[in-house]
Every structure is written in C-alpha cells, then in structure tokens.
Design a protein around this motif. Structure first.
Motif, short mmCIF file in Angstrom:
data_model
loop_
_atom_site.label_atom_id
_atom_site.label_comp_id
_atom_site.label_asym_id
_atom_site.label_seq_id
_atom_site.Cartn_x
_atom_site.Cartn_y
_atom_site.Cartn_z
N LEU A 155 -13.76 -44.40 26.09
CA LEU A 155 -14.34 -43.20 25.50
C LEU A 155 -15.04 -43.48 24.16
O LEU A 155 -15.37 -42.55 23.43
N ALA A 156 -15.28 -44.74 23.87
CA ALA A 156 -15.84 -45.11 22.56
C ALA A 156 -17.22 -44.50 22.33
O ALA A 156 -17.59 -44.23 21.18
N GLU A 157 -17.99 -44.28 23.38
CA GLU A 157 -19.33 -43.72 23.20
C GLU A 157 -19.30 -42.26 22.77
O GLU A 157 -20.28 -41.75 22.21
N LEU A 158 -18.19 -41.57 23.04
CA LEU A 158 -18.07 -40.15 22.70
C LEU A 158 -17.26 -39.91 21.44
O LEU A 158 -17.28 -38.81 20.89
N ILE A 159 -16.50 -40.89 20.98
CA ILE A 159 -15.62 -40.71 19.82
C ILE A 159 -16.06 -41.62 18.68
O ILE A 159 -15.99 -42.85 18.78
N GLU A 160 -16.50 -41.00 17.59
CA GLU A 160 -16.80 -41.74 16.37
C GLU A 160 -15.62 -41.57 15.43
O GLU A 160 -15.24 -40.45 15.07
N VAL A 161 -14.99 -42.67 15.03
CA VAL A 161 -13.85 -42.61 14.12
C VAL A 161 -14.34 -42.93 12.71
O VAL A 161 -15.01 -43.94 12.48
N ARG A 162 -13.98 -42.06 11.77
CA ARG A 162 -14.43 -42.24 10.39
C ARG A 162 -13.22 -42.18 9.46
O ARG A 162 -12.44 -41.24 9.50
N CYS A 163 -13.07 -43.20 8.62
CA CYS A 163 -11.98 -43.22 7.64
C CYS A 163 -12.47 -42.54 6.37
O CYS A 163 -13.31 -43.08 5.65
#
Length: 402
Positions: A155-163
């Motif tokens: 699912l990496a293309e749909l989920i952007e993880v931001r710290c």
C-alpha cells in the motif's frame, strides 16, 4: 542507560529496527513465526551462534509483538506487519478500522490526513479502499514502522508517512481528517480528554476546519464533553466496547451505537428514560455500546410493556420475547432477594453444576461467588446479581434467542 552503562544514540531504535528489514532480519523473523516464548532463552542462544546478538534480540522482540497482534489484525496481516509495544497496545483492531474506513468511503472521501497515525492500522484500512492517506506521527521509530507496514502490505503508493508535529501539518488539501490522540501516558490510561496528546479541544478545532472528520476518543468520555456539532458513535466488537468516535460533517447531535462484527447501527431518537416496572418473564441486557451511547430507551421501545428493573440499572424487562440485535435476552425463572444460603440450596436442589454470573449494580464479585457456591450437577443457569426497585436481588434464568 543501555547495557554496560552505555547511553543509546538518539536514532538507535530506528537503526535497530532497520536491521529487521534486511534480508537477514526478515529471514530471522520468518524462522521465529511459530516460536515458543517459553523457550526463548534456548532459541536466543542458538540463533546468536549465526547472527549478531542485537539483531536476535530485536527479532525476538518483534516476534513476540506479532504474536500479540494476531488478536487485533489476524494472522495473515500480523505476521507481515511490524510493531512497537505501544503500537500493539494502542492501535485500532482491524475490524473497527475497516468499519470506520467504510464510513469514510461511503461519504465519498478520496483522501484523508491521518494525524497521530501510530503504526498505521487505520491508514492501512483506508488505503485498502483506495483512499489516499497522509499518515503523520512525531515519533521517528513509529513512522519507520508505519512506512514498513505500508510497504509490507503493498500500500506504499497510497500511504505517505510523514514524521512531524501534527499541529504543524497543513490538511487543507484533504477531503477528511482523522485524529487518534494518545490516551496513555507514563502512568497509564488518561481519562481527561484535555490531557490527550494532542488535547481533544485541539483535535476538535482541526476537525472543524475539514469538510469531514473523525476523532477517536475513549468510550467513557462524558457526554457533556461532546460538542453539539458532532455525531458521537460508540463501537463494540464481539460485545466489548472498543472506542467512541466523534464525526464531523455527518449528523450533528446524533448518538449512535454500532455493533461489530454484524455492523448493526442504532441511532438515538431522543427518547425519555423508560419507567421502572417489576421484573417480567424476560430480561434484556443491552450491548455496552448501547449503554455508553445512552440508547437503552431506544432498545426498550421495541418491546411492548417494557421498562427498567431499576432507574439506575441498564437492564430492560418485558413479558414478551422479541428479536433484537442490540441486547442479549434471558428468560427469568426466579426473582429473589440476595441470599447466599438460599442460592446455594436452590442450585443444589436443581443439580446446577455450571453457572454464568452477571452483575450490574452489585458489590458481589462473580469469582468469589462461584467459589462459595461449590457447584455440582449436570445442569446450568444464569445468575444476575443486580438491583430491582432499589433492593439487591438475584435473578435466575437462562439465555434465550428469539
């Protein structure tokens, strides 16, 4: 301090976790899938002959977390995902996350800013429905775990993880906001909504700036703390109340109880409390989500001549048996003042060897009562310890299904 008095480097947990994503780390995790925690010392000793000690320790820790996570995520996901101790403890169970994601999708939501995303459980549920997610958390290790989970589940293309600090994130470009504040601190569970991280008041203001929003809160939230422009929903899964959610942009002022896995949802009609009446042939025990949502009256309205057995107790009684998704039904055979000696004699006379003890409004502890009863016999019954018209009573009967 670490071992030998060494102070761990600030990024050491991230570095240690990254080692689990290498081929060697993944191979170790695969080998440890079915390991027995009782044999952990022997397992660690064996693995350290061929692998670095720190990697073995990290892999064993992750293996334990995966085993714990099966109850929330199911084996298929849990053994592919990565976790932190807090992440396992505080993440939404999959059935609840899937239900909430489906509500977002039904609203036409195509993008969500998931603030305080944790290990990504809710982001995963949203992405599986094709919803684009910005997943934000301020803890670097948690973000790395969330990123690894998105990758592991495709699912990496749909989920952007931001710290980042959620207060500094611009959510203007998203259809909806989802906020899951931390409700545990160094001393355990936090009950004051303003002590959440971030505080509930901040989350509410963030929700009001978005077209739609959902805020996950503790199910014990006082109703007076719920803003007038929010819909409040209490969710139970398998009979256990899991959480409450404040929805914005849906049905302001509504109170809803949703029961999983069936997905039955009861919306309150603003009915007055039922009157009190004598215990009838049937006792109905509303689901915990119904009780938390203050919708007992809505359940009682479905039964002719129904009422409460006590004005302070959420047991509904009626003389008819009727199907309902929102309460368990019991046929009552005996209504007696609480008396341990009489109860023991009655159960002995009826050869009852198995009892289910339920309590509401009683100081008697079920386990202590079972020890004192010294049960023998082939029969079973349900004992309800409660109050009726202000007096302690014991109701005997058995579960029934309409």
């Amino acid at each position: 301090m670490g071992k030998n008095g060494r102070v761990p480097a600030p990024n050491e947990p991230v570095t240690t976790f990254a080692a689990l994503l290498t081929d060697e780390g993944r191979s170790l995790l695969a080998e440890l899938r079915d390991h027995d925690p009782a044999r952990e010392l022997a397992t660690a000793t064996r693995l350290r002959r061929d692998h670095p000690a720190e990697l073995v320790s990290a892999a064993l820790g992750m293996a334990r977390l995966r085993q714990r996570a099966v109850a929330k995520f199911g084996a298929e996901d849990a053994y592919r995902m990565f976790f932190t101790p807090n992440g396992v403890e505080q993440s939404t169970r999959r059935s609840v996350a899937d239900y909430r994601a489906a509500r977002f999708a039904a609203l036409g939501i195509r993008s969500v800013a998931d603030l305080c995303c944790g290990i990504g459980g809710d982001a995963i549920a949203l992405a599986r429905l094709g919803i684009r997610v910005l997943a934000v958390d301020r803890d670097p290790l948690t973000c790395e775990v969330a990123r690894a989970n998105a990758e592991a589940l495709g699912l990496a293309e749909l989920i952007e993880v931001r710290c980042a600090d959620v207060a500094e994130v611009d959510t203007a470009g998203y259809d909806a906001v989802f906020v899951d504040p931390a409700r545990r601190g160094g001393r355990g569970r936090i009950f004051d909504p303003e002590a959440y991280s971030p505080p509930l008041s901040w989350a509410i203001e963030a929700a009001r700036r978005a077209p739609h929003a959902a805020l996950k809160i503790a199910p014990g939230v006082p109703h007076e703390a719920i803003p007038d422009d929010a819909e409040a929903e209490w969710i139970s899964d398998g009979g256990d109340v899991k959480e409450a959610v404040l929805w914005f942009g849906t049905a302001p002022g509504a109170r809803r109880a949703t029961l999983l896995p069936g997905g039955h949802s009861l919306v309150g009609a603003g009915l007055p409390d039922p009157s009190v009446r004598a215990v009838g042939r049937y006792l109905y025990e509303p689901d915990g989500a119904v009780i938390r949502a203050h919708l007992v009256a809505d359940v009682a309205s479905g039964f002719s001549g129904s009422g409460l057995i006590d004005e302070t107790i959420a047991y509904v009684t009626a003389d008819e048996l009727r199907a309902t998704d929102y309460a368990s039904a019991y046929e009552i055979t005996d209504v007696l003042p609480f008396n341990l000696k009489k109860l023991k004699a009655l159960l002995r006379e009826r050869k009852v060897g198995v009892v289910t003890v339920k309590k509401r409004g009683s100081a008697v502890e079920p386990e202590e009562l079972r020890k004192k009863l010294k049960l023998e016999g082939p029969n079973s019954c349900v004992i309800v310890l409660t109050r009726a018209a202000g007096a302690p009573v014991m109701l005997l009967g058995h579960a029934v299904s309409a």
